[in-house]
Design a protein around this motif. Structure first.
Motif, short mmCIF file in Angstrom:
data_model
loop_
_atom_site.label_atom_id
_atom_site.label_comp_id
_atom_site.label_asym_id
_atom_site.label_seq_id
_atom_site.Cartn_x
_atom_site.Cartn_y
_atom_site.Cartn_z
N LEU A 220 -7.70 2.93 -3.80
CA LEU A 220 -8.46 2.60 -2.59
C LEU A 220 -9.04 3.83 -1.89
O LEU A 220 -10.01 3.71 -1.14
CB LEU A 220 -7.58 1.84 -1.59
CG LEU A 220 -6.98 0.53 -2.09
CD1 LEU A 220 -6.16 -0.12 -1.00
CD2 LEU A 220 -8.08 -0.42 -2.57
N GLU B 281 -3.10 0.17 -3.74
CA GLU B 281 -2.54 -1.15 -3.40
C GLU B 281 -2.41 -1.92 -4.70
O GLU B 281 -3.42 -2.11 -5.39
CB GLU B 281 -3.48 -1.87 -2.44
CG GLU B 281 -2.86 -3.06 -1.74
CD GLU B 281 -3.80 -3.53 -0.65
OE1 GLU B 281 -3.45 -3.39 0.53
OE2 GLU B 281 -4.90 -4.01 -0.99
N LEU C 193 -6.72 1.55 6.70
CA LEU C 193 -6.16 2.40 5.65
C LEU C 193 -6.17 3.88 6.00
O LEU C 193 -5.17 4.58 5.81
CB LEU C 193 -6.96 2.22 4.36
CG LEU C 193 -6.44 1.21 3.36
CD1 LEU C 193 -7.45 1.08 2.24
CD2 LEU C 193 -5.09 1.66 2.83
N ALA D 23 -12.86 -1.15 0.89
CA ALA D 23 -11.52 -1.20 1.52
C ALA D 23 -11.54 -0.66 2.95
O ALA D 23 -10.49 -0.43 3.54
CB ALA D 23 -10.53 -0.41 0.67
N SER E 180 -14.04 2.45 -8.18
CA SER E 180 -14.26 2.96 -6.82
C SER E 180 -15.43 3.94 -6.80
O SER E 180 -16.31 3.86 -5.94
CB SER E 180 -12.98 3.65 -6.34
OG SER E 180 -13.24 4.44 -5.21
N THR F 156 0.84 -1.19 0.00
CA THR F 156 0.00 0.00 0.00
C THR F 156 0.88 1.25 0.00
O THR F 156 1.86 1.31 0.74
CB THR F 156 -0.88 0.02 1.26
OG1 THR F 156 -1.46 -1.27 1.41
CG2 THR F 156 -1.98 1.05 1.14
N VAL G 191 -12.10 6.58 2.03
CA VAL G 191 -11.67 5.24 1.63
C VAL G 191 -12.85 4.57 0.94
O VAL G 191 -14.00 4.68 1.41
CB VAL G 191 -11.24 4.42 2.88
CG1 VAL G 191 -10.99 2.96 2.53
CG2 VAL G 191 -9.99 5.05 3.51
N ARG G 192 -12.60 3.90 -0.18
CA ARG G 192 -13.72 3.30 -0.91
C ARG G 192 -14.39 2.23 -0.04
O ARG G 192 -13.72 1.58 0.79
CB ARG G 192 -13.26 2.73 -2.26
CG ARG G 192 -12.37 1.53 -2.18
CD ARG G 192 -11.75 1.20 -3.54
NE ARG G 192 -12.64 0.43 -4.39
CZ ARG G 192 -12.33 0.03 -5.63
NH1 ARG G 192 -11.13 0.32 -6.14
NH2 ARG G 192 -13.18 -0.67 -6.34
#
Ligand SMILES: CC(C)(COP(=O)(O)OP(=O)(O)OC[C@H]1O[C@@H](n2cnc3c(N)ncnc32)[C@H](O)[C@@H]1OP(=O)(O)O)[C@@H](O)C(=O)NCCC(=O)NCCS
Length: 174
Positions: A81, A76, A114, A109, A18, A2, A105-106
């Motif tokens: 993401l 990633e 994250l 994920a 996404s 990542t 963050v989507r």
């Protein structure tokens, strides 16, 4: 692995996947998305990516009403993401409601650490550009974002009504 990368046209397809997870017209914090671009279009996406990159360039004046800001994408392998942005300074709106840093963050994920990881990375970069503290805000009912800020030692200054609604305002010393 990542990593944070500058916005790039190479991730167009993954970015669109996404975006479809979020929903077409859903606001994504810290992404710099704008209705002025048709982000399905290769040309408009490239123009938007260029705009995001330009906003960090302190050798040119910021657009009226904007401050300089650096955007990164959480990536990633070759998958987009999420996004995180660092605004280099605060104007009246950012001091009241928006803060220095925004992120999203989507959906697929989330809850993998994250946002926490990306915020830690960007706090280092905030210090590198000379900030000694940053303001980070979230909606009063956004438990996930509040937890993300609090685990990085965010100190709650207040909860106030702003143009974005009821807003929690935290400072993080760098
Ligand atoms: C807020 C957001 C960025 C968190 O991203 P994430 O990658 O899932 O967060 P992390 O996995 O790093 O988790 C951070 C903390 O929040 C907690 N958390 C995450 N999602 C949560 C949820 N739905 N409910 C409660 N707590 C949650 C985690 O447990 C973790 O807390 P801990 O350190 O005490 O264990 C993500 O939910 C998101 O994009 N939301 C929509 C956009 C948004 O609200 N952005 C912030 C605007 S201020």
């Amino acid at each position: 692995m990542t990593r944070l990368v500058a916005p790039t046209v190479e991730l167009h397809r993954s970015w669109l996947e996404s975006r479809d997870e979020w929903g077409r017209d859903v606001f994504q914090h810290g992404s710099g998305m704008s209705d002025a671009y048709d982000l399905d279009s290769v040309e408009d996406f490239a123009d938007w990516v260029e705009l995001l990159r330009r906003r960090s360039d302190t050798s040119v004046p910021a657009d009226p009403g904007f401050v300089h800001a650096t955007y990164w994408w959480m990536v990633e392998d070759d998958a987009y993401l999420g996004a995180i942005t660092l605004r280099h300074e605060l104007n009246d709106f950012l001091l009241d409601a928006g803060g220095h840093i925004g992120y999203s963050v989507r959906p697929s994920a989330r809850r993998r650490g994250l946002a926490s990881w990306a915020l830690a990375e960007v706090l280092v970069r905030a210090r590198e550009i000379g900030l000694d503290r940053v303001l980070i805000t979230c909606d009063d009912d956004n438990v996930a974002s509040a937890r993300t800020i609090e685990r990085h030692a965010g100190v709650l200054e207040d909860v106030r009504d702003t143009s974005l609604g009821r807003t929690r305002r935290y400072w993080i010393a760098l």
